[in-house]
Motif scaffolding. Sequence first.
Motif, PDB file in Angstrom:
ATOM      1  N   TRP A  60      61.274  58.377 -33.298  1.00 28.13           N
ATOM      2  CA  TRP A  60      61.754  58.972 -32.192  1.00 28.13           C
ATOM      3  C   TRP A  60      60.246  59.037 -31.574  1.00 28.13           C
ATOM      4  CZ3 TRP A  60      65.667  60.506 -29.072  1.00 28.13           C
ATOM      5  CH2 TRP A  60      65.232  61.200 -27.878  1.00 28.13           C
ATOM      6  N   ILE A  61      60.210  58.419 -30.286  1.00 30.16           N
ATOM      7  CA  ILE A  61      58.784  58.538 -29.623  1.00 30.16           C
ATOM      8  C   ILE A  61      59.017  59.429 -28.244  1.00 30.16           C
ATOM      9  CG2 ILE A  61      57.198  57.235 -28.294  1.00 30.16           C
ATOM     10  CD1 ILE A  61      58.112  54.796 -30.168  1.00 30.16           C
ATOM     11  N   SER A  62      58.018  60.448 -28.032  1.00 26.58           N
ATOM     12  CA  SER A  62      57.883  61.346 -26.825  1.00 26.58           C
ATOM     13  C   SER A  62      56.623  60.911 -26.691  1.00 26.58           C
ATOM     14  CB  SER A  62      58.218  62.915 -27.339  1.00 26.58           C
ATOM     15  OG  SER A  62      59.315  63.027 -27.719  1.00 26.58           O
ATOM     16  N   ILE A  63      56.395  60.716 -25.350  1.00 22.21           N
ATOM     17  CA  ILE A  63      55.135  60.364 -24.514  1.00 22.21           C
ATOM     18  C   ILE A  63      55.001  61.500 -23.668  1.00 22.21           C
ATOM     19  CG2 ILE A  63      53.788  58.946 -23.100  1.00 22.21           C
ATOM     20  CD1 ILE A  63      54.685  57.839 -25.706  1.00 22.21           C
ATOM     21  N   ALA A  91      58.267  54.617 -17.338  1.00 22.80           N
ATOM     22  CA  ALA A  91      59.690  54.640 -16.742  1.00 22.80           C
ATOM     23  C   ALA A  91      60.593  53.468 -16.687  1.00 22.80           C
ATOM     24  CB  ALA A  91      59.769  55.682 -15.436  1.00 22.80           C
ATOM     25  N   HIS A  92      59.723  52.482 -16.136  1.00 24.62           N
ATOM     26  CA  HIS A  92      60.652  51.093 -15.968  1.00 24.62           C
ATOM     27  C   HIS A  92      60.486  50.086 -17.009  1.00 24.62           C
ATOM     28  CE1 HIS A  92      60.069  52.736 -11.710  1.00 24.62           C
ATOM     29  NE2 HIS A  92      61.304  52.186 -11.809  1.00 24.62           N
ATOM     30  N   GLU A 109      61.295  58.707 -24.943  1.00 26.50           N
ATOM     31  CA  GLU A 109      61.247  59.658 -23.592  1.00 26.50           C
ATOM     32  C   GLU A 109      59.950  59.666 -23.099  1.00 26.50           C
ATOM     33  OE1 GLU A 109      63.038  63.351 -25.030  1.00 26.50           O
ATOM     34  OE2 GLU A 109      61.121  64.091 -25.941  1.00 26.50           O
ATOM     35  N   VAL A 110      59.879  60.066 -22.022  1.00 26.46           N
ATOM     36  CA  VAL A 110      58.525  60.329 -21.252  1.00 26.46           C
ATOM     37  C   VAL A 110      58.756  61.694 -20.610  1.00 26.46           C
ATOM     38  CG1 VAL A 110      57.059  59.539 -19.470  1.00 26.46           C
ATOM     39  CG2 VAL A 110      58.284  57.945 -20.763  1.00 26.46           C
ATOM     40  N   ILE A 111      57.539  62.560 -20.835  1.00 24.34           N
ATOM     41  CA  ILE A 111      57.703  64.105 -20.292  1.00 24.34           C
ATOM     42  C   ILE A 111      56.269  64.113 -19.310  1.00 24.34           C
ATOM     43  CG2 ILE A 111      57.732  66.497 -20.748  1.00 24.34           C
ATOM     44  CD1 ILE A 111      58.435  64.131 -23.548  1.00 24.34           C
ATOM     45  N   ASP A 112      56.673  64.419 -18.020  1.00 28.23           N
ATOM     46  CA  ASP A 112      55.788  64.836 -17.267  1.00 28.23           C
ATOM     47  C   ASP A 112      55.465  66.506 -17.425  1.00 28.23           C
ATOM     48  OD1 ASP A 112      54.173  65.893 -15.134  1.00 28.23           O
ATOM     49  OD2 ASP A 112      55.164  64.926 -13.563  1.00 28.23           O
ATOM     50  N   PRO A 123      63.211  57.198 -12.913  1.00 31.54           N
ATOM     51  CA  PRO A 123      64.453  57.403 -13.788  1.00 31.54           C
ATOM     52  C   PRO A 123      63.804  57.705 -15.180  1.00 31.54           C
ATOM     53  CG  PRO A 123      63.700  55.109 -13.637  1.00 31.54           C
ATOM     54  CD  PRO A 123      63.087  55.677 -12.565  1.00 31.54           C
ATOM     55  N   ASN A 124      64.715  58.600 -15.791  1.00 30.65           N
ATOM     56  CA  ASN A 124      64.372  58.893 -17.145  1.00 30.65           C
ATOM     57  C   ASN A 124      63.110  59.749 -17.418  1.00 30.65           C
ATOM     58  OD1 ASN A 124      66.949  57.787 -17.789  1.00 30.65           O
ATOM     59  ND2 ASN A 124      66.002  55.862 -17.673  1.00 30.65           N
ATOM     60  N   VAL A 125      62.385  60.312 -16.631  1.00 28.34           N
ATOM     61  CA  VAL A 125      61.340  60.929 -16.804  1.00 28.34           C
ATOM     62  C   VAL A 125      61.662  62.679 -16.955  1.00 28.34           C
ATOM     63  CG1 VAL A 125      58.930  61.694 -16.086  1.00 28.34           C
ATOM     64  CG2 VAL A 125      59.574  59.299 -15.968  1.00 28.34           C
ATOM     65  N   ILE A 126      61.408  63.171 -17.977  1.00 26.01           N
ATOM     66  CA  ILE A 126      61.603  64.790 -18.007  1.00 26.01           C
ATOM     67  C   ILE A 126      60.777  65.588 -17.356  1.00 26.01           C
ATOM     68  CG2 ILE A 126      62.041  66.548 -19.788  1.00 26.01           C
ATOM     69  CD1 ILE A 126      62.752  64.386 -21.826  1.00 26.01           C
ATOM     70  N   GLN A 127      61.037  66.450 -16.684  1.00 21.14           N
ATOM     71  CA  GLN A 127      60.276  67.238 -15.988  1.00 21.14           C
ATOM     72  C   GLN A 127      59.876  68.522 -16.352  1.00 21.14           C
ATOM     73  OE1 GLN A 127      58.937  66.098 -12.829  1.00 21.14           O
ATOM     74  NE2 GLN A 127      59.857  64.084 -13.438  1.00 21.14           N
ATOM     75  N   ALA A 128      58.682  68.518 -16.933  1.00 21.21           N
ATOM     76  CA  ALA A 128      58.356  70.034 -17.515  1.00 21.21           C
ATOM     77  C   ALA A 128      57.074  70.343 -17.105  1.00 21.21           C
ATOM     78  CB  ALA A 128      58.223  69.663 -18.946  1.00 21.21           C
ATOM     79  N   LYS A 129      56.663  70.166 -15.812  1.00 20.97           N
ATOM     80  CA  LYS A 129      55.475  70.028 -15.260  1.00 20.97           C
ATOM     81  C   LYS A 129      54.920  71.683 -15.369  1.00 20.97           C
ATOM     82  CE  LYS A 129      54.853  67.943 -11.569  1.00 20.97           C
ATOM     83  NZ  LYS A 129      54.098  66.568 -11.968  1.00 20.97           N
ATOM     84  N   ILE A 130      53.646  71.709 -15.952  1.00 23.56           N
ATOM     85  CA  ILE A 130      53.157  73.382 -15.890  1.00 23.56           C
ATOM     86  C   ILE A 130      52.230  73.448 -14.833  1.00 23.56           C
ATOM     87  CG2 ILE A 130      51.617  74.856 -17.346  1.00 23.56           C
ATOM     88  CD1 ILE A 130      52.800  73.225 -19.858  1.00 23.56           C
ATOM     89  N   GLY A 131      51.543  72.564 -14.334  1.00 24.82           N
ATOM     90  CA  GLY A 131      50.754  72.319 -13.091  1.00 24.82           C
ATOM     91  C   GLY A 131      50.645  70.901 -12.814  1.00 24.82           C
ATOM     92  N   LEU A 132      49.594  70.822 -11.652  1.00 26.17           N
ATOM     93  CA  LEU A 132      49.369  69.371 -11.255  1.00 26.17           C
ATOM     94  C   LEU A 132      47.814  69.343 -11.972  1.00 26.17           C
ATOM     95  CD1 LEU A 132      49.979  70.053  -7.223  1.00 26.17           C
ATOM     96  CD2 LEU A 132      51.461  68.611  -9.255  1.00 26.17           C
ATOM     97  N   GLY A 133      47.881  68.939 -13.243  1.00 28.46           N
ATOM     98  CA  GLY A 133      46.820  68.824 -14.045  1.00 28.46           C
ATOM     99  C   GLY A 133      46.121  70.125 -14.542  1.00 28.46           C
TER     100      GLY A 133
END
Length: 351
Positions: A60-63, A91-92, A109-112, A123-133
């Motif tokens: 399993w790969i999580s980015i 994502a693409h 999976e890719v997690i923002d 597409p397929n980007v999990i939204q878990a944003k804590i802040g804008l950097g």
Amino acid sequence: MQGMWWQAPAHAVNETAQAAAATRQHNLTKPTGALGDLEGIAIRLAGLQGRECPLLSRPWISIFAADHGLAAAGLSAYPQAVTAQMVANFAHGGAAICVLAKQIQAGFEVIDVGVAGDTSHLPNVIQAKIGLGTANLLEHPAMSMDALHAALEVGQAAVRRAQANKADCFIGGEMGIGNTSSASALGAVLINCEVAELVGPGSGLDPAGVIRKAGLLSSALQLHASRLASPASMLATLGGFEIAALTGAYIAASQAGIPVLVDGFISTVAALAACKMNPSITPWLLFGHQSAEPAHVRLLFELDGQPLLKLGLRLGEGSGAATAFPLLQLACALHSQMATFAQAGVSNRDV
């Protein structure tokens, strides 16, 4: 303060299974030690999986992707906008790690967790944003303790998804312009060395850029000296959201009994932070490769990590770990499928 779940002990290593695997290795039709490190890998995985013959088939790969406020100081060869652009590439399916994930048939999976831009349309980007950097650690602490806890939990949530998909090996990757600078500063305080000893070219700085980076980070460490009392406060003050998420993922995978294959320099700093925060996880960490980042060998030494590969890789994204994963599979296959001396009717020199 939120719950300190990351302090709970890692899953216990099964010493009985490990001993049985060692005995089996001794009885396979080869001189003892003839398969080198592959033998030790199989024995170690037997202890982690709790069975004499381990098997790896569901990686399993999580980015984790996030931006860094210190990018404004020009410490990377690339502009900050590349973080969001690379998330789109993930994502693409166009990035190196996407190709590798398909090749090893990994869940992907890719997690923002903190990109300085909107990725919700991808597409397929999990939204878990804590802040804008993060904040610019050259002037301010990178994140609050609450933000650190949230980032750790993003990593924990990724491991839960891996568990739900019956993953038997966890690979974490990262993307974030400026994160080699953050990782260098964090690594330096975690092992108590001068930051100049860990600063390297990252994504392609020239020698003058490396010297400038070392000077700025050294000043930042002096600025934050009073905040660096514990591994968690070090991670909050100097880390990135993606580095903290990796740290949380490594701890959570170890608690869940999932072996971890660590990638390069930045991922190894996250692994070091994880081990400092919870030393019980150390047996669960395997190391995919020694990267071209000069200081990576120093960090591997600190963790007693034996890298599987040395190919001059310096991409990140989890790419080195994914490249090394088939070696783990081969170690398991050799261990389980070779005949013993008794099965093959071959005389063992010990007889």
